[in-house]
Write an enzyme that holds these catalytic residues in place. Structure first.
Site, short mmCIF file in Angstrom:
data_model
loop_
_atom_site.label_atom_id
_atom_site.label_comp_id
_atom_site.label_asym_id
_atom_site.label_seq_id
_atom_site.Cartn_x
_atom_site.Cartn_y
_atom_site.Cartn_z
N THR A 26 0.85 -1.18 0.00
CA THR A 26 0.00 0.00 0.00
C THR A 26 0.89 1.23 0.00
O THR A 26 1.82 1.33 0.80
CB THR A 26 -0.87 0.02 1.26
OG1 THR A 26 -1.54 -1.22 1.37
CG2 THR A 26 -1.87 1.14 1.17
N LEU A 27 0.63 2.15 -0.90
CA LEU A 27 1.46 3.35 -0.99
C LEU A 27 0.77 4.56 -0.39
O LEU A 27 1.37 5.33 0.34
CB LEU A 27 1.82 3.62 -2.46
CG LEU A 27 2.69 2.52 -3.08
CD1 LEU A 27 2.84 2.74 -4.57
CD2 LEU A 27 4.07 2.50 -2.43
#
Lengths: 248, 272
Positions: A26-27
């Protein structure tokens, strides 16, 4: 570029030139909710939040219920990625379902739900794929009031009053000076509204549409959304161009 | 039970609808040395007879702690009992880890019963040859359960398993209705009385039995030998000997309470 769906639900991009599968992490979040406030009062626990779902700097969705019921004894309020909150609700509803299926007089209380959720959050964090949320869990079981928080990195703790995000900086100081053990429901709502108003003025991701929910030994009530009265009659707003007359 | 052509496999039904292997497993429980359990609203007590194979040997452990709030007494194949105790400990600690809360006793016994049931429905397995008395305390109060090799479980106010347990059961049947209101001391005394019934004349000493208790404000633990000996001495002082309380006198335990405190200072009337 084509997208490939993995078994665990993560998505990776596959370049047709080289066949490589990158590990997903997840960024950043996309649709987010802002602060949640929670506090214990005489008969139970109150949670409050606004109903906004922001898309970056756009106030995109204005009807997002960020406080939900979990079983008979617990309320959960979420800030952060809304889709991750929906996923969390799926996990928790399933947990409560299996708990109900035992049908044996025992039930999971807010402490147990909180710890279960903490296990999930910390586990996802260790896989570099967190559920991008900060959550407040409140509940009452057999007269015992419970209020706890857990976030995307797995930090968790309990207190008499809690908040997520901006609420920590704007609402907690108010609560630290004005919270008491024996607040009545009306007093607690007034205190919460004071905090919500500050957040409305100062948090750009908040909107003037709030939801309050309470939980006591009798049960849960999530009140319909309503707006607060704001005050803009400050002297500095009267003549905004006073300090900038002229053309240069 | 007679040998017959339907008793080789646990997965073979008899024409009368019985699974003989399961019933034979329950026989193994009856052969083990006795264990009794009793509970009040707030406490649960387990007691077991420890018979060593010979004077040279130490006795087998029959009481196991599964968690702070729950423990078991076993009767039958003690090796099977040890393995199941490990399972119980694992289930308890797994629940504590995920939920930070003690596993409700009712759920623990269901998991145990489901595990036992599996062995009654696989041709390559055999039923566990051990009966377990599970005593524990949770939010809903103190509980006592009996888990059977068949995979059945029952909740009890008081129960006894193992050899000559019928004598203990007869004793408990007379007295169980008052147990909800009993104090922890009264429960321990009744447990020791029940154990004494199964000894059928043999002298009860703290060497011969083990007692454990769990209750409100009290984690599951085995009571030390000296305290047990004091209880036994108090019982014997007031009743005047092991055989006499077998007569229809309900009062013996009422007297034992009064005599309890004076016992440790006087020499007990024991043969050496």
């Amino acid at each position: 570029m084509e997208f490939q769906r993995m078994v665990d639900g993560s998505v990776s991009m596959k370049d047709s030139a080289k066949s490589e599968i990158s590990s997903e992490r997840t960024l950043y979040p996309y649709v987010t909710g802002t602060s949640v406030i929670g506090l214990k009062y005489k008969d139970g626990v109150i949670l409050a939040s606004d109903t906004a779902g922001s898309y970056g700097s756009t106030l995109r969705y204005k009807c997002v219920e960020r406080i939900k019921q979990v079983g008979d004894h617990t309320l959960i309020g979420a800030s952060g990625e809304i889709s991750d909150f929906q996923e969390i609700m799926r996990y928790l509803d399933e947990l409560i379902l299996y708990d109900k299926m035992w049908d044996d007089g025992n039930s999971l209380g807010p402490k147990e739900v909180h710890n279960y959720l903490n296990r999930i959050m910390y586990n996802r964090r260790n896989k570099f794929n967190p559920l991008w949320n900060s959550l407040v869990l409140g509940g009452v079981k057999k007269g015992q009031k419970y209020l706890g928080t857990v976030n995307m990195i797995g930090t968790h703790y309990e207190d008499d009053h809690l908040a997520t995000g901006f609420g920590n900086h704007l609402a907690r100081p108010i609560l630290r000076s004005e919270w008491r053990e024996d607040l009545t429901f009306e007093e607690a709502v007034k205190l919460i509204e004071k905090c919500l108003l500050v957040l409305l003025y100062r948090d750009r991701s908040s909107i003037n549409k709030f939801q309050i929910a309470k939980i006591t030994d009798e049960g849960t009530t999530i009140y319909p959304p309503y707006a607060l009265k704001t005050f803009w009659g400050f002297s500095h707003f009267q003549n905004p161009s006073k300090g900038a007359a002229g053309t240069w | 039970m007679f040998r017959n052509q339907y008793d080789t496999d646990v997965t073979t039904w008899s024409p009368a609808g019985r699974l003989f292997q399961v019933e034979y497993a329950m026989e193994a429980v009856k052969q083990g040395s006795a264990a009794v359990g009793l509970r009040s609203k707030t406490h649960a007590v387990l007691a077991a007879v420890n018979k060593a194979a010979s004077d040279l040997a130490s006795h087998q452990r029959k009481l196991f702690r599964a968690d702070q709030h729950v423990g078991v007494a076993i009767a039958g194949l003690t090796a099977d009992g040890r393995v199941l105790s490990r399972f119980l400990r694992n289930e308890c600690i797994n629940h504590s880890f995920v939920y930070e809360s003690p596993l409700p006793v009712a759920r623990l016994v269901v998991q145990l019963a489901d595990k036992a049931q599996v062995c009654t429905q696989r041709s390559w397995k055999r039923p566990y040859g051990v009966g377990l008395l599970v005593a524990g305390l949770d939010e809903t109060g103190a509980h006592l359960y009996y888990n059977c090799p068949s995979g059945n479980y029952f909740e009890y106010q008081a129960f006894a398993i193992g050899s000559r347990s019928q004598a203990a059961k007869t004793f408990l049947e007379r007295r169980f209705e008052a147990y909800d209101g009993y104090s922890r001391e009264e429960l321990i005394k009744d447990a020791l009385f029940a154990i004494k019934e199964t000894l059928q004349g043999e002298k009860l000493t703290s060497q011969l039995c083990t007692v454990a208790i769990v209750g409100e404000g009290e984690a599951f633990h085995i009571i030390d030998q000296q305290t047990i000996q004091d209880y036994i001495d108090a019982m014997e002082l007031s009743t005047g000997g092991p055989e006499e309380e077998a007569a229809a006198e309900a009062p013996p335990s009422a007297e034992a309470q009064g005599g309890g405190e004076g016992a440790s200072s006087e020499p007990a009337p024991m043969d050496i």
